[in-house]
Design an enzyme around this catalytic site. Structure first.
Site, PDB file in Angstrom:
ATOM      1  N   CYS A 178      21.287  70.211  29.149  1.00 14.58           N
ATOM      2  CA  CYS A 178      21.937  70.760  28.022  1.00 14.58           C
ATOM      3  C   CYS A 178      21.016  71.924  27.432  1.00 14.58           C
ATOM      4  CB  CYS A 178      21.946  69.568  26.867  1.00 14.58           C
ATOM      5  SG  CYS A 178      22.170  70.227  25.175  1.00 14.58           S
TER       6      CYS A 178
ATOM      7  N   CYS B 109      19.780  71.658  23.736  1.00 13.17           N
ATOM      8  CA  CYS B 109      19.032  70.534  23.532  1.00 13.17           C
ATOM      9  C   CYS B 109      17.467  70.745  24.018  1.00 13.17           C
ATOM     10  CB  CYS B 109      19.323  69.076  24.001  1.00 13.17           C
ATOM     11  SG  CYS B 109      21.129  68.935  24.086  1.00 13.17           S
ATOM     12  N   ASP B 110      17.334  71.237  25.079  1.00 11.47           N
ATOM     13  CA  ASP B 110      16.047  71.438  25.964  1.00 11.47           C
ATOM     14  C   ASP B 110      15.525  72.863  25.999  1.00 11.47           C
ATOM     15  OD1 ASP B 110      16.176  68.501  26.199  1.00 11.47           O
ATOM     16  OD2 ASP B 110      17.298  68.653  27.906  1.00 11.47           O
TER      17      ASP B 110
END
Ligand code: NDP
Length: 311
Positions: free
Chosen positions: A134, A137-138
């Protein structure tokens, strides 16, 4: 034991839309959100192709709006995951979070699908230390660093584009000699100076001391040794498709060879009477937010008709 008329599992566009329709049809739906509230879309950034948002919309915001709409009409939205299910007798029996039991006269399965890994041992070893599924997200952790994205579809392009705004360099590792992605995504990728597409490369392993430092790549399945390379990267993002979340239902409902729930023609009816499937869990082909929402609507209508017929 609590008995509900219409139980919905899943909180992506399919689940919430099923909630909106089922609540408006007075089925008093109960919806279990599962571990990933809002579903897979919450791991992406902007949704540009959902009708009604000409400027695009933040994915989390859109899911929050769908949730509010389901709540507004009375869907009983609960946190928790269904840990087991018995579809052999009706009412169906379900266990929530391993303890609480309940019965349901009808069931709408909208459990979605999960991002796939390549299957390398190293992926698990470096999970959280450089390996991710992701970018949204990261990606933040890899600012001004070098990263790679694996895959040649729209998701891979989207992830690469997102990362190209944060990272110094983004490699797109594609196993074929072309990108499967839509033309608009291909064009955007081609226009980015800091994205380099590595066609016909496969990843065979990852390396690094404490955290990820690089990937071993093989060109054309090892045909030309001199073209194999060790790519120095800090982040390795997978975007190679999805596996349907159907393990709960295995052996109880008809699944296709890839594990997707089989539905009857244009309906959401499954091989078990009273069980309906909506969204990516039953859709290996389209897997769009809009098609998932549409099938959630269909599932609620199908459930309503089923409940009317048995009462
Ligand atoms: P896709 O199935 O379309 O693409 C998966 C990609 O991963 C393919 O390029 C495939 O390669 C590659 N792949 C699969 N397994 C491996 C492996 N073991 N090693 C290396 N590469 C592998 O999935 P997506 O998630 O990209 O897209 C799913 C659906 O969602 C599509 O319909 C897409 O259009 C849609 N979507 C739309 C978006 C938008 O409109 N903004 C954004 C994201 C997704 P190969 O081509 O060789 O099979």
């Amino acid at each position: 034991m609590e008995r509900v008329k219409c139980l919905i599992i899943g909180s992506g566009p399919a689940g919430y839309t099923a909630g909106i329709y089922a609540a408006r049809a007075n089925l008093h739906p109960v919806l279990y959100e599962g571990l990933q509230v809002g579903g897979q879309l919450t791991t992406t950034t902007v949704i540009e192709n959902y009708p009604g948002y000409p400027e695009g919309i933040d994915a989390n915001e859109m899911m929050e709006q769908l949730r509010s709409q389901a709540l507004r009409f009375g869907t009983d939205i609960r946190s928790g995951s269904v840990s087991s299910v018995d579809l052999h007798t009706r009412p169906f029996r379900l266990i929530i979070d391993g303890k609480e039991e309940l019965e349901a006269d009808s069931l709408i399965i909208a459990t979605g699908a999960t991002a796939r890994y390549l299957g390398l041992d190293d992926e698990q070893k470096y999970r959280g230390k450089g390996v991710s599924v992701c970018a949204t997200c990261d990606g933040f952790f890899f600012r001004k660093k070098k990263v790679a994205v694996v895959g040649g579809g729209d998701t891979a392009c989207e992830e690469a584009l997102y990362l190209s705004q944060l990272c110094e360099k983004v490699y797109l590792i594609v196993r074929k000699n072309y990108l499967r992605a839509s033309d608009i995504m291909k064009k955007r990728v081609a226009e980015k100076d800091n994205i380099e597409v590595l066609f016909e490369y496969n990843t065979t392993g990852l390396f690094g001391e404490q955290k990820l430092e690089g990937a071993h790549l093989v060109y054309k399945k090892g045909e030309k040794d001199e073209e194999n390379r060790d790519l120095p990267i800090d982040g390795f993002f997978l975007a190679i498709g999805h596996t349907p979340n159907t393990s709960l239902f295995k052996g109880q409902i008809e699944l296709d060879e890839n594990g997707y729930i089989v539905t009857d023609g244009i309906t959401t009816l499954t091989s078990v009477e009273g069980v309906f499937a909506a969204g990516d869990v039953a859709d290996p082909r389209y897997q769009q937010a809009i098609t998932a929402a549409a099938s959630g609507c269909k599932a609620a209508i199908d459930a309503e008709q089923f409940l009317n017929n048995i009462n």
